[in-house]
Motif scaffolding. Structure first.
Motif, short mmCIF file in Angstrom:
data_model
loop_
_atom_site.label_atom_id
_atom_site.label_comp_id
_atom_site.label_asym_id
_atom_site.label_seq_id
_atom_site.Cartn_x
_atom_site.Cartn_y
_atom_site.Cartn_z
N PHE A 112 1.21 -1.44 0.49
CA PHE A 112 -0.05 -0.64 0.76
C PHE A 112 0.54 1.27 0.14
CE2 PHE A 112 -2.32 2.96 2.56
CZ PHE A 112 -3.51 3.29 1.70
N ALA A 113 1.98 0.61 0.94
CA ALA A 113 2.72 2.42 0.43
C ALA A 113 3.71 3.06 -0.29
CB ALA A 113 3.66 2.45 2.47
N ILE A 114 4.03 1.82 -1.08
CA ILE A 114 4.80 1.62 -2.53
C ILE A 114 3.09 2.13 -3.34
CG2 ILE A 114 5.69 0.27 -4.63
CD1 ILE A 114 6.73 -1.97 -2.50
N LEU A 115 2.77 1.77 -3.60
CA LEU A 115 1.07 1.53 -4.18
C LEU A 115 0.83 3.74 -4.51
CD1 LEU A 115 -1.21 -0.62 -4.44
CD2 LEU A 115 0.50 0.03 -5.94
N ILE A 208 14.80 6.65 1.18
CA ILE A 208 15.32 6.36 0.11
C ILE A 208 16.45 7.96 -1.00
CG2 ILE A 208 15.69 5.22 -2.47
CD1 ILE A 208 13.24 4.03 -0.96
N SER A 209 17.23 8.06 -1.19
CA SER A 209 18.31 8.44 -1.53
C SER A 209 17.94 8.93 -2.92
CB SER A 209 19.56 8.26 -2.54
OG SER A 209 20.39 9.27 -2.87
N ALA A 210 17.54 10.28 -3.92
CA ALA A 210 17.26 10.74 -4.93
C ALA A 210 17.93 9.86 -6.55
CB ALA A 210 16.28 11.86 -5.29
N ASP A 211 19.07 9.64 -5.76
CA ASP A 211 20.63 9.64 -7.12
C ASP A 211 20.44 7.84 -7.34
OD1 ASP A 211 21.48 12.14 -6.19
OD2 ASP A 211 22.64 11.37 -4.97
N GLN A 212 19.48 7.16 -6.88
CA GLN A 212 19.39 5.96 -7.36
C GLN A 212 18.11 5.81 -8.68
OE1 GLN A 212 18.94 2.88 -4.15
NE2 GLN A 212 19.69 4.59 -2.82
N TYR A 213 17.52 7.10 -8.06
CA TYR A 213 15.74 6.41 -8.96
C TYR A 213 16.35 7.44 -10.53
CZ TYR A 213 12.93 5.57 -5.84
OH TYR A 213 12.33 4.48 -4.70
N ALA A 215 20.05 7.46 -11.30
CA ALA A 215 20.55 7.11 -11.61
C ALA A 215 19.66 6.03 -13.11
CB ALA A 215 21.39 5.93 -11.25
N ALA A 216 18.29 5.27 -12.30
CA ALA A 216 18.20 3.95 -12.91
C ALA A 216 17.07 4.55 -14.22
CB ALA A 216 16.74 3.67 -12.12
N ASP A 217 16.82 6.10 -14.29
CA ASP A 217 16.08 6.54 -15.62
C ASP A 217 17.12 7.23 -16.49
OD1 ASP A 217 13.64 7.61 -14.05
OD2 ASP A 217 14.40 8.98 -13.00
N MET A 218 17.95 7.63 -16.23
CA MET A 218 19.49 7.29 -17.56
C MET A 218 19.58 6.16 -17.75
SD MET A 218 22.68 10.07 -15.04
CE MET A 218 23.46 9.91 -16.59
N ASP A 219 19.49 4.64 -17.63
CA ASP A 219 19.52 3.17 -17.60
C ASP A 219 18.71 3.04 -18.06
OD1 ASP A 219 22.09 3.14 -16.60
OD2 ASP A 219 21.82 2.50 -14.78
N GLY A 220 17.36 3.85 -18.03
CA GLY A 220 15.95 4.01 -18.95
C GLY A 220 15.34 2.51 -18.71
N ALA A 221 15.50 2.16 -16.73
CA ALA A 221 14.50 1.57 -15.85
C ALA A 221 13.38 2.93 -15.71
CB ALA A 221 15.05 1.70 -14.31
N GLY A 222 12.11 1.16 -16.55
CA GLY A 222 10.57 1.62 -15.83
C GLY A 222 10.08 1.89 -15.27
N ARG A 223 8.61 1.96 -14.30
CA ARG A 223 8.15 2.67 -13.53
C ARG A 223 8.36 1.79 -11.89
NH1 ARG A 223 2.77 6.11 -13.00
NH2 ARG A 223 3.09 6.73 -10.44
N PHE A 224 7.66 -0.11 -13.36
CA PHE A 224 7.76 -0.78 -13.05
C PHE A 224 9.64 -1.56 -11.94
CE2 PHE A 224 8.09 -6.01 -11.96
CZ PHE A 224 7.09 -5.91 -11.09
N GLN A 225 10.22 -1.31 -12.84
CA GLN A 225 11.38 -1.57 -12.89
C GLN A 225 12.67 -0.59 -11.45
OE1 GLN A 225 12.75 -1.34 -16.66
NE2 GLN A 225 12.85 -3.34 -16.70
N LYS A 226 12.02 0.13 -11.45
CA LYS A 226 12.60 1.29 -10.34
C LYS A 226 11.78 0.80 -8.81
CE LYS A 226 11.91 4.84 -12.09
NZ LYS A 226 11.68 6.66 -12.96
N ILE A 227 10.46 0.80 -9.31
CA ILE A 227 10.18 -0.12 -8.07
C ILE A 227 10.01 -1.53 -7.53
CG2 ILE A 227 8.15 -1.10 -6.75
CD1 ILE A 227 5.93 0.67 -8.34
N TRP A 228 11.13 -2.40 -7.92
CA TRP A 228 11.56 -4.07 -7.74
C TRP A 228 12.57 -3.89 -7.74
CZ3 TRP A 228 8.70 -7.80 -6.63
CH2 TRP A 228 9.86 -8.91 -6.74
N HIS A 229 13.29 -2.44 -8.36
CA HIS A 229 15.17 -2.80 -7.83
C HIS A 229 15.36 -2.02 -7.15
CE1 HIS A 229 15.29 -6.17 -10.75
NE2 HIS A 229 14.91 -5.43 -11.87
N ILE A 230 14.97 -1.12 -6.51
CA ILE A 230 15.35 -0.05 -5.58
C ILE A 230 14.34 0.29 -4.92
CG2 ILE A 230 15.98 2.60 -5.76
CD1 ILE A 230 16.11 2.97 -8.60
#
Length: 321
Positions: A112-115, A208-213, A215-230
């Protein structure tokens, strides 16, 4: 000579350490003064009452001096485990409901918190968070009244509506049928504590550090991938700590909840250790037996907390102690 020099060195080191410790305490004297009321209340209401455990080892009756009551040793403990089979259904009911509530509540609150964190409209997010948090402040008496108004077998709004629509011939006795007891408790507690448990995860997400997100944007990660991996990996330590903290309450139940929802038709699946202690202690006046059961519950809870902490430390490297 060498021994004397070594003794002098050790003594000097000890005095230096003691002086350093005193200086640290003195520098933080205001912090110690601030926490002193909490420490005093904890000792007064949590540790001083432990002297009352003596009742479990004596044949105590109201009006008798505790120190003059006859000593009976482990008789009450033997009665619970050997002369009665109550512990079978009591431990079953307590563990099934409380473990299910702890695990499901923490897991559902995490999701619920993630959503909620993914909602972009701030005003809508605040409304959802407020609505989900509100049941936490509602007393169990009001909760029971709401559940009874909705799920009562004869007058409940849901049963009446289903009967009028021809879906049911007669109402389902959710509050009285023991087949629904566990699901009812899990659902009601999940609804009541969802917003409260989610607050802790939301706070963890904001750290959670915004740098991680980025970096994920620069690598082309989608919304679900950022949730799952970060997001999820960063929330796992919080989940583990909350699980260890809550697992210590696995034998403790919301007394108000079970007092209100337990009735003569569903007691077999609803009676838990706290209700059992209340029944024998306050209703039947068998204080020695009730205290013995309370001691068993406390010791088992302590063992469970230590075991869960060690297991978490070994498997994940995360622990509370």
């Amino acid at each position: 000579m060498a021994k004397q020099e070594a003794a002098v060195i050790v003594s000097g080191a000890a005095r230096q350490y003691q002086a350093t410790w005193v200086k640290k305490v003195f520098r933080q004297k205001y912090l110690f003064l601030m926490i002193s009321p909490a420490v005093l209340l904890t000792v007064l209401f949590h540790y001083v009452p432990l002297f009352g455990w003596l009742i479990a080892f004596k044949n105590y009756q109201v009006g008798i001096n505790l120190w003059k009551a006859p000593w009976i040793g482990l008789q009450q403990f033997k009665m619970f485990f050997m002369e009665s089979t109550d512990y079978i259904y009591l431990i079953r009911n307590t563990l099934v409901m409380n473990l299910s509530v702890i695990i499901l509540n923490l897991t559902v609150a995490l999701v619920f918190a993630i959503l909620l964190n993914e909602v972009r409209q701030k005003w809508f997010k605040k409304i959802i968070q407020t609505v989900s948090f509100f049941p936490y402040f509602v007393s169990w008496v009001i909760v029971y009244a709401i559940i009874h108004a909705l799920l009562g077998s004869s007058t409940g709004a849901i049963n009446v509506s289903l009967i009028k629509l021809g879906i049911l011939e007669q109402g389902i006795n959710v509050l009285g049928d023991k087949a629904y007891s566990w699901l009812l408790v899990i659902f009601v507690q999940g609804w009541k504590y969802l917003g409260y448990n989610a607050v802790i995860y939301i706070a963890a997400i904001t750290s959670i550090s915004a740098d991680q997100y980025e970096a994920a944007d620069m690598d082309g990660a989608g919304r679900f991938q950022k949730i799952w991996h970060i997001t999820v990996p960063n929330l796992i330590p919080t989940f583990i700590i909350l699980l260890i903290l809550n697992i210590g309450w696995v034998l403790n139940s919301d007394f108000d909840l079970f007092y209100l929802f337990t009735n003569p038709t569903n007691w077999e699946t609803m009676e838990v250790l706290d209700m059992y202690i209340y029944k024998f202690g306050l209703k039947l006046g068998n204080f020695s037996y009730a205290t013995a059961v309370g001691i068993i519950k406390t010791i088992v809870s302590l063992i469970v907390v230590i075991g869960a902490n060690q297991l978490s430390k070994k498997m994940t490297g995360k622990s509370l102690l």
